[in-house]
Motif scaffolding. Sequence first.
Motif, PDB file in Angstrom:
ATOM      1  N   PHE A 185      45.478  35.330  29.508  1.00  0.00           N
ATOM      2  CA  PHE A 185      46.296  36.673  29.899  1.00  0.00           C
ATOM      3  C   PHE A 185      47.377  36.360  30.455  1.00  0.00           C
ATOM      4  CE2 PHE A 185      46.724  40.644  32.039  1.00  0.00           C
ATOM      5  CZ  PHE A 185      46.214  41.572  31.066  1.00  0.00           C
ATOM      6  N   ARG A 186      48.336  37.497  30.048  1.00  0.00           N
ATOM      7  CA  ARG A 186      49.711  37.376  30.842  1.00  0.00           C
ATOM      8  C   ARG A 186      50.025  38.830  31.237  1.00  0.00           C
ATOM      9  NH1 ARG A 186      52.536  32.666  29.199  1.00  0.00           N
ATOM     10  NH2 ARG A 186      51.934  32.031  27.109  1.00  0.00           N
ATOM     11  N   GLY A 187      50.386  38.776  32.253  1.00  0.00           N
ATOM     12  CA  GLY A 187      50.961  40.267  32.949  1.00  0.00           C
ATOM     13  C   GLY A 187      51.708  41.004  32.105  1.00  0.00           C
TER      14      GLY A 187
ATOM     15  N   GLY B   5      48.486  43.594  36.004  1.00  0.00           N
ATOM     16  CA  GLY B   5      48.784  42.750  34.916  1.00  0.00           C
ATOM     17  C   GLY B   5      48.473  41.159  35.477  1.00  0.00           C
ATOM     18  N   ASP B   6      49.724  41.106  36.361  1.00  0.00           N
ATOM     19  CA  ASP B   6      49.885  39.699  36.870  1.00  0.00           C
ATOM     20  C   ASP B   6      48.501  39.405  37.683  1.00  0.00           C
ATOM     21  OD1 ASP B   6      52.337  39.393  35.723  1.00  0.00           O
ATOM     22  OD2 ASP B   6      53.418  40.078  37.488  1.00  0.00           O
ATOM     23  N   GLN B   7      48.109  40.051  38.294  1.00  0.00           N
ATOM     24  CA  GLN B   7      46.823  39.599  39.272  1.00  0.00           C
ATOM     25  C   GLN B   7      45.748  39.191  38.108  1.00  0.00           C
ATOM     26  OE1 GLN B   7      46.209  43.213  41.261  1.00  0.00           O
ATOM     27  NE2 GLN B   7      47.212  42.361  43.206  1.00  0.00           N
TER      28      GLN B   7
ATOM     29  N   THR C  76      55.708  33.078  37.862  1.00  0.00           N
ATOM     30  CA  THR C  76      54.882  32.217  36.614  1.00  0.00           C
ATOM     31  C   THR C  76      54.409  30.948  37.348  1.00  0.00           C
ATOM     32  OG1 THR C  76      56.794  30.988  35.916  1.00  0.00           O
ATOM     33  CG2 THR C  76      56.784  33.129  34.793  1.00  0.00           C
ATOM     34  N   THR C  77      53.543  30.346  36.567  1.00  0.00           N
ATOM     35  CA  THR C  77      52.892  29.138  36.808  1.00  0.00           C
ATOM     36  C   THR C  77      54.117  27.970  36.591  1.00  0.00           C
ATOM     37  OG1 THR C  77      52.057  28.953  34.709  1.00  0.00           O
ATOM     38  CG2 THR C  77      50.509  29.847  36.419  1.00  0.00           C
ATOM     39  N   ASP C  78      55.099  28.216  36.066  1.00  0.00           N
ATOM     40  CA  ASP C  78      56.257  27.330  36.188  1.00  0.00           C
ATOM     41  C   ASP C  78      56.765  27.368  37.530  1.00  0.00           C
ATOM     42  OD1 ASP C  78      55.980  26.217  33.609  1.00  0.00           O
ATOM     43  OD2 ASP C  78      57.826  27.479  32.728  1.00  0.00           O
TER      44      ASP C  78
END
Length: 236
Positions: free
Chosen positions: A57-59, A72-74, A140-142
């Motif tokens: 999933f991506r927000g 969405g981000d959650q 982001t996870t980056d």
Amino acid sequence: MSLPYRRILLKLSGEALMGDLAFGIDNAVVKRIADEIAQVVALGVEIGVVVGGGNIFRGVSLAAKGADRVTGDQMGMLATVMNALALEGAINNTGCNARVMSAVGMPTICETFTHRKALKHLENHRVLIFAGGTGNPFFTTDSGAALRAVEMQCDALLKATQVDGIYTADPNKDPDAVRFDRISHQEVLSRGLQVMDTAAVSLAKDNNIPVVVFSIHEPGGLVEVAQGRGTATIVS
Ligand code: UDP
């Protein structure tokens, strides 16, 4: 043997765990990556891993359909926890000791991230998997990976990608794309090279963390770059 990095932060995108599937987690791929992580631990390198969630999933995809971006981000952050748990299990199966710490508290499932406990896990040579990204929407996870690399005083951020380094353009689309062996953080930013988001590159730049970009598809690639070998682009 002298190793270039005493402690590393590995960033694995959700896509890396997906293999050839269209969605979700390919257990065979997760096992291969877990085996390589165990080999890096056996070298004596301390390793933290930030996992993405884009395979689930991506927000932004929810926001694009008109729904709330924060929600969405959650959901995206929860997806990273699923990936982290899959990787933890696979690493533990190798005989190595792995732990998940989440930036989003869910104490019945995994530990909640705290700086002090995280450092202890690394010092005790546990593979520490950071889930939940930064714990905040609109990141982001980056960025989570750059943040944890700085916080955990890592010597390098190893960014696993679909190709074996940074190119002037996407090598899968542009046959004239040229690969860099070395490049500065500033040049990555000024050329707008799509390797990590700008927040992540800026954080690495401001804190002098080298970023090593390599292919997750190359068997043994992680073990090679952890020793300062193999094919990669070094951002420093
Ligand atoms: N995310 C977030 N805050 C963070 C990290 C991630 O809100 O600090 C959410 C965001 O919706 C993102 C999703 O989690 O799209 C999955 O993370 P990412 O896209 O970075 O995963 P990757 O592309 O690495 O698989």
